[in-house]
Design a protein around this motif. Structure first.
Motif, PDB file in Angstrom:
ATOM      1  N   GLY A  68      18.330  -0.979  31.739  1.00 44.91           N
ATOM      2  CA  GLY A  68      18.192  -0.523  33.122  1.00 44.91           C
ATOM      3  C   GLY A  68      17.914  -1.616  34.126  1.00 44.91           C
ATOM      4  N   ASP A  82      26.691  -7.796  39.377  1.00 47.69           N
ATOM      5  CA  ASP A  82      25.494  -8.519  38.944  1.00 47.69           C
ATOM      6  C   ASP A  82      25.718 -10.027  38.994  1.00 47.69           C
ATOM      7  N   GLY A 111      14.482   1.110  37.348  1.00 44.35           N
ATOM      8  CA  GLY A 111      15.646   1.250  36.478  1.00 44.35           C
ATOM      9  C   GLY A 111      16.705   2.197  37.027  1.00 44.35           C
ATOM     10  N   ARG A 145      19.518   3.062  39.918  1.00 46.66           N
ATOM     11  CA  ARG A 145      20.336   2.412  40.929  1.00 46.66           C
ATOM     12  C   ARG A 145      20.291   3.167  42.234  1.00 46.66           C
TER      13      ARG A 145
HETATM   14  C1  6R9 Z   1      22.783   1.485  31.898  1.00 48.18           C
HETATM   15  C2  6R9 Z   1      22.370   1.411  33.328  1.00 48.18           C
HETATM   16  C3  6R9 Z   1      23.391  -0.702  36.065  1.00 48.18           C
HETATM   17  C4  6R9 Z   1      22.681  -1.906  36.615  1.00 48.18           C
HETATM   18  C5  6R9 Z   1      23.330  -3.201  36.211  1.00 48.18           C
HETATM   19  C6  6R9 Z   1      22.156  -4.179  36.260  1.00 48.18           C
HETATM   20  C7  6R9 Z   1      20.988  -3.331  35.793  1.00 48.18           C
HETATM   21  C8  6R9 Z   1      20.995  -2.546  33.384  1.00 48.18           C
HETATM   22  C9  6R9 Z   1      20.077  -4.230  32.367  1.00 48.18           C
HETATM   23  C10 6R9 Z   1      20.172  -4.537  33.743  1.00 48.18           C
HETATM   24  C11 6R9 Z   1      19.231  -6.601  33.369  1.00 48.18           C
HETATM   25  C12 6R9 Z   1      19.494  -5.221  31.497  1.00 48.18           C
HETATM   26  N1  6R9 Z   1      20.744  -3.459  34.340  1.00 48.18           N
HETATM   27  N2  6R9 Z   1      20.587  -2.993  32.187  1.00 48.18           N
HETATM   28  N3  6R9 Z   1      19.764  -5.724  34.230  1.00 48.18           N
HETATM   29  N4  6R9 Z   1      19.091  -6.396  32.048  1.00 48.18           N
HETATM   30  N5  6R9 Z   1      19.319  -5.012  30.176  1.00 48.18           N
HETATM   31  O1  6R9 Z   1      21.274   1.013  33.635  1.00 48.18           O
HETATM   32  O2  6R9 Z   1      23.325   1.808  34.233  1.00 48.18           O
HETATM   33  O3  6R9 Z   1      22.157   2.903  36.202  1.00 48.18           O
HETATM   34  O4  6R9 Z   1      24.562   2.116  36.315  1.00 48.18           O
HETATM   35  O5  6R9 Z   1      22.661   0.492  36.301  1.00 48.18           O
HETATM   36  O6  6R9 Z   1      21.355  -1.976  36.099  1.00 48.18           O
HETATM   37  O7  6R9 Z   1      21.928  -4.588  37.571  1.00 48.18           O
HETATM   38  O8  6R9 Z   1      24.379  -3.548  37.092  1.00 48.18           O
HETATM   39  P1  6R9 Z   1      23.178   1.896  35.808  1.00 48.18           P
END
Ligand code: 6R9
Length: 647
Positions: A384, A499, A523, A525
């Motif tokens: 997230g 990202d 977490g 968006r």
């Molecule tokens: C699965 C989910 C996506 C955005 C993504 C990024 C951030 C998600 C991450 C992370 C760093 C991780 N993001 N996982 N950043 N490390 N392990 O979260 O989907 O709600 O669409 O968000 O979340 O910025 O572009 P979603």
């Protein structure tokens, strides 16, 4: 140099994939994607086997993504029917209710089958057929999973709206997808409080087409208003329905679901996922990334309203014949021990959660964890947002007892499943790094302005993906142009993730956060444009600009600059009113943390708001304001700095 945590000898020896196998499989997946995915597509049962594997164009103006395009299948048959002969009596779903004193449920694959077939017949009787849209606005109860699988069974396309969203947000999604039916429940218990879901749905449906029907699941038995012409009682209808409903034969490229997500501009867009490629990718990542083995108890704490819940509570685990735990409550109710008590009670083997939850729990002290027996845990995961090393270390030492690998999985609603993560038996983890691409994923780091690929290691830029993978989204619902513009126009020939990232000296990846106007709050968006448009919809607000700022627990908080209409006076009361206003327009997750009254916003002479400056002020980083000479009125910046809100 950061600390590294290599897999234990035991993990490396027993995991599905060790270091040598990763290298070999990764190289094969890039060298010949057709052959690789042709082989791995066989993990799914097809009604008509595919003869084509991949047909993809990333050319702007002509973007088309197709996988297994001549194959046919049914996702619900893959998640339910195909397990019945071998594991009909195995638990498919463990349901843990909000209140720890209420009994949990163990739903076997046989029982899941009966419930899914019944709900499929109920939907059919309501006139839902192949290609129709079904909106699901539900608590975290087994019926939410039944609703997803029942839609898939009859070829309907589901669109889940997180139960924390407001009636306004629900209405926009019902209208946007032209849904035939909304499935909801009377109330959603969470953390000891009941959200009136049916009442919210009533408000939403009052503004929708009169033909939309509402199927209501009884969860609490609480009082609800009832419209005989529109509302249908799920409990009564399913009791009378047959538990046999033949699965519809779907093309691999038929949409499985729509899920709305926030972007940098405009209102949320409906991300469309396919049937065949999605289920191949969700099931394969679930098995390999979490090292899932037969008999394991897998727990993903997400809500089915988010993509994580789609891929790793329902579709991935059930396609693999797993036992998946579904939790209705919150990590801090009745106290900060709840997650760990559930792990102990159900002997959870893989536990997957968000950094924001870990930070909140870490702040409560270790005793809440230490009083529970967590010896069943074998693997931990996060998703997230980036995880800070303090939270990572706490997770590793206090929760995992130093025994459990942590998979820091980077992916997006758009990607359907994990794109980058360490694999538990293969990679030496680094706290905060998403480490390595999954099979078939070719990350590239681009120079932000020229779009040139930055080669070599120890570099930073924007993160794009070079080629497609089966779980990739196919389009934006009803707006393919927006799909191409959002993901394929800034950097031609690549999928643009939104990202930023670093590739360190060892070639491992670190996500640095969004490079667009999307913020990540706990977490979740959130598009700053959405919050802005909610604010300006208030009669006293003339203009607003919204940015993120660092927040200890949430990762990012929502910082709003608000210019009031002439004659309106700022007050604490109005601040409260605006906060409530945004919560009502979007939902509690969009609630502004800080509201600063701004007599003027920094704009270029052409009237464009300079968000870079507003972000720096919110971050308390005035030294780095950069060039303000192009502003129409540079003095507004001093006023904003002088009146900055303290965190
Ligand atoms: C699965 C989910 C996506 C955005 C993504 C990024 C951030 C998600 C991450 C992370 C760093 C991780 N993001 N996982 N950043 N490390 N392990 O979260 O989907 O709600 O669409 O968000 O979340 O910025 O572009 P979603």
């Amino acid at each position: 140099m950061s600390d590294t945590f290599p897999p234990s000898a035991e993990m490396a020896a027993n995991a599905h994939v060790d270091a040598a196998k990763y290298d070999q499989m990764y190289a094969a997946s890039i060298a010949d994607p057709e052959a690789f995915w042709g082989e791995h597509g066989k993990r799914i049962d097809w009604m008509t086997p595919y003869t084509q594997v991949k047909d993809v164009s990333y050319d702007f103006g002509n973007v088309g993504i197709n996988w297994y395009a001549d194959g046919t299948l049914n996702v619900s048959a893959n998640c339910v029917d195909r397990h019945l002969a071998t594991r009909g009596d195995q638990t498919a779903i463990i349901w843990e209710p909000d209140s720890p004193t209420d009994p949990s449920l163990h739903i076997t694959y046989n029982q899941l089958s009966a419930s899914v077939n019944k709900m499929a017949n109920v939907l059919k009787d309501l006139g839902v057929g192949k290609g129709d849209r079904v909106v699901i606005y539900m608590p975290m109860i087994p019926e939410a999973a039944y609703a997803m699988l029942a839609s898939a069974r009859i070829g309907a396309i589901h669109s889940i709206v997180f139960a924390g969203f407001s009636p306004e947000a629900l209405a926009a999604r019902v209208q946007g997808s032209e849904a035939k039916v909304v499935i909801t429940a009377d109330e959603a218990p969470r953390g000891g409080r009941n959200t009136p879901l049916k009442a919210n749905a009533d408000k939403a449906l009052a503004t929708c087409d009169a033909s939309v029907q509402c199927l209501v699941v009884r969860r609490t038995g609480g009082e609800v208003a009832w419209d005989d012409a529109r509302d249908r009682d799920y409990n009564a209808l399913s009791a009378a329905a047959s538990d046999v409903c033949a699965p519809e034969e779907m093309n691999a490229e038929d949409p499985l679901f729509i899920l709305y997500t926030s972007g940098s501009t405009g209102m949320p867009k409906g991300v469309v996922h396919s049937t065949g490629g999605y289920i191949v990718y969700a099931s394969m990542t679930h098995e390999i990334v979490f090292d899932y083995k037969d008999g394991d108890i897998f727990w993903c704490t997400a809500d089915v309203g988010w993509v994580t819940g789609h891929s790793y509570i329902v579709y991935g685990p059930l396609a693999n014949g797993a036992t998946t735990l579904m939790f209705e409550g919150v990590p801090t109710y009745p106290d900060a021990s709840r997650f760990w008590q559930v792990c102990e009670e159900h002997k959870v083997n893989q536990f997957y959660t968000a950094p924001t939850a870990l930070r909140a729990l870490m702040g409560q002290g270790n005793s809440f964890v230490e009083k529970c027996d967590l010896s069943s845990l074998r693997l931990l995961g996060t998703v997230g947002e980036p995880i800070n090393p303090e939270a990572w270390n706490w997770y590793n030492e206090i929760v995992g007892g130093g025994r459990c690998p942590i998979v820091d999985t980077w992916w997006q609603t758009e990607t359907g499943g994990h794109l980058m993560t360490p694999l538990p038996g293969a990679h030496a983890m680094k706290p905060g790094s998403a480490m390595k691409p999954f099979f078939g994923i070719e990350p590239v780091v681009l120079e932000p302005t020229t779009g040139a690929e930055i080669e070599g290691n120890d570099v930073e830029g924007v993160l794009c993906i070079k080629d497609s993978w089966p779980g990739q989204m196919r389009t934006v619902w009803g707006d393919h142009e927006r799909f191409e513009k959002t993901y394929f126009s800034d950097y031609k020939g690549y999928y643009f993730t939104g990202d930023g990232c670093k590739r360190d000296a060892d070639g491992d990846y670190w996500i640095t956060g969004r490079v667009d106007d999307v913020i990540n709050v706990s977490g979740h968006r959130m598009g700053t444009a959405e919050v802005e448009s909610a604010l300006v919809a208030h009669p006293k607000v003339a203009e607003s600009a919204v940015v993120g700022y660092p927040h200890d627990i949430k990762g990012q908080g929502i910082y709003c600059y608000v210019t009031l209409m002439g004659g309106e006076e700022p007050s604490e009361e109005l601040r409260k009113e605006l906060r409530t206003w945004v919560r009502t327009e979007i939902g509690p997750i969009a609630s502004p943390d800080l509201i600063q009254w701004a007599p003027g916003l920094p704009k270029t002479r052409s009237g464009k708001i300079m968000r870079r400056i507003l972000r720096k002020i919110a971050e308390n980083d005035y030294g780095a304001l950069g060039d303000t000479s192009t502003l129409a009125d540079p003095s507004v910046v001093d006023d904003l700095i002088d009146n900055r809100m303290n965190r």
